[in-house]
Structure formats: C-alpha cells, structure tokens
Design a protein around this motif. Structure first.
Motif, PDB file in Angstrom:
ATOM      1  N   GLU A   1       8.216  76.078  14.766  1.00 57.65           N
ATOM      2  CA  GLU A   1       8.468  74.951  13.861  1.00 57.65           C
ATOM      3  C   GLU A   1       9.354  73.915  14.545  1.00 57.65           C
ATOM      4  O   GLU A   1       9.134  72.708  14.407  1.00 57.65           O
ATOM      5  N   LEU A   2      10.366  74.371  15.276  1.00 58.24           N
ATOM      6  CA  LEU A   2      11.245  73.440  15.990  1.00 58.24           C
ATOM      7  C   LEU A   2      10.482  72.674  17.062  1.00 58.24           C
ATOM      8  O   LEU A   2      10.824  71.531  17.379  1.00 58.24           O
ATOM      9  N   GLY A   3       9.438  73.283  17.628  1.00 57.52           N
ATOM     10  CA  GLY A   3       8.675  72.657  18.691  1.00 57.52           C
ATOM     11  C   GLY A   3       7.658  71.640  18.204  1.00 57.52           C
ATOM     12  O   GLY A   3       7.052  70.927  19.009  1.00 57.52           O
ATOM     13  N   ARG A   4       7.468  71.543  16.915  1.00 48.22           N
ATOM     14  CA  ARG A   4       6.503  70.573  16.389  1.00 48.22           C
ATOM     15  C   ARG A   4       7.036  69.155  16.531  1.00 48.22           C
ATOM     16  O   ARG A   4       8.242  68.933  16.620  1.00 48.22           O
ATOM     17  N   GLU A   5       6.123  68.240  16.518  1.00 53.82           N
ATOM     18  CA  GLU A   5       6.485  66.816  16.616  1.00 53.82           C
ATOM     19  C   GLU A   5       7.491  66.463  15.525  1.00 53.82           C
ATOM     20  O   GLU A   5       8.514  65.842  15.792  1.00 53.82           O
ATOM     21  N   ILE A   6       7.164  66.839  14.299  1.00 52.48           N
ATOM     22  CA  ILE A   6       8.080  66.627  13.165  1.00 52.48           C
ATOM     23  C   ILE A   6       8.247  67.976  12.473  1.00 52.48           C
ATOM     24  O   ILE A   6       7.320  68.485  11.840  1.00 52.48           O
TER      25      ILE A   6
END
Length: 178
Positions: A102-107
């Motif tokens: 989740e932290l690695g997602r764009e937003i």
C-alpha cells in the motif's frame, strides 16, 4: 669513504624508516585495543540467554534441570505455543507485506494503512498474551529454583526482543570504514 651528501641521505632515510616503524607500532597497539574492546562488547552481549527456536524443550530441560515428567509437560506446552505463535506471526508477516504494498502505490490509502497498523497492534497483543500464557503454564510446573531461572530466561528473551539496534553515529567498523 662516505661523502657528506650520502651521509645526509642515509640519515634522513633512517629517520623516515624509524618514524614509519613507530607509527606502525602505535597503529598496531591502537587497533589491538579497539579489537579488545569490541571482543568485550561481543562477550557482554553473548552473556544474555538466547532461547533457540528449535529444540526449545531440550534447552529448558538443560537450563532448568527438568525431571522427565516436567519435560513431557514442557514439550506439550511448547507445541501449543508454537502452533498459536506461528499462526499469529504469519498473519503479521502478511499484514506487513500488505502495508508495504500500500505504501508503494502511487497514492496510498491512509485509512487502509491505519486499519493495517491497528490489526498489527491487535496481533502483537495476542502474541504477547500467548507468551504470557506459555510462561505461566511452564511456571506452574517448576519448583521455586526453576521458577527463578525461568524468569531470568524470559527477562533476557524480552530484553533482546524489545531492543532496537540503531547504528551509532560516528562509529567505525572493525575495518575502519564508516
């Protein structure tokens, strides 16, 4: 016959060699002292009791001088603890992966991240409760001397588990690198 010029050159050569040898000697003594300090630090850390992940029953049998009947009870307690602890640990690992994804997602979704961290907290609490149950059930099987030693073992385990090893500023490793 040595001329005056050759004599000066030889004198300076001796001075340079002498200075080099002295600096190497001082450097050798300094590094030997640093290695001795490092070895002492490692020995202090090794004095802490480390409970092995495998063959825990054998470890407790040796450390607490358990009787055969106690060994059987400890073995069963260890099996129960391992089952529940592994289940919780696996759930924690899954949540950590989910959090990193989740932290690695764009937003990233803050609500989802908060929910994950709350679930991690709940699972940590469950794991600590399982550890307490495990300890208390082992303690019930021990005589007073064994209880004291069991307490020392668990205190050492918890100290190691809770200590966060942070790099120290300005410290060099044993090879002189930062």
């Amino acid at each position: 016959m040595i001329t005056r010029n050759k004599y000066r050159i030889l004198t300076w050569l001796v001075v340079i060699l002498l200075a080099t040898n002295i600096s190497m000697g001082v450097s050798f003594i300094y590094h030997k002292q640093q290695d001795k300090k490092l070895l002492e630090q490692v020995n202090i850390e090794e004095n802490e009791i480390e409970v092995p992940a495998q063959q825990r029953t054998r470890f407790f049998r040796e450390q607490l001088d358990l009787q055969p009947a106690q060994v059987e009870v400890f073995r069963e307690l260890n099996r129960d603890f391992n089952r529940s602890a592994w289940q919780i640990t696996n759930q924690l690992a899954g949540l950590r992966i989910e959090m990193i994804e989740e932290l690695g997602r764009e937003i990233s979704d803050s609500q989802k991240l908060n929910a994950i961290t709350e679930e991690i907290g709940i699972l940590h609490t469950e794991l600590k409760k399982e550890t307490i149950r495990y300890y208390r059930e082992m303690e019930e099987e021990c005589n007073p001397g064994q209880r004291q030693k069991l307490n020392e073992i668990f205190m050492s385990m918890l100290r190691q588990e809770e200590d966060v090893k942070l790099p120290q500023r300005g410290r060099r490793n044993r090879f002189g690198n930062r």
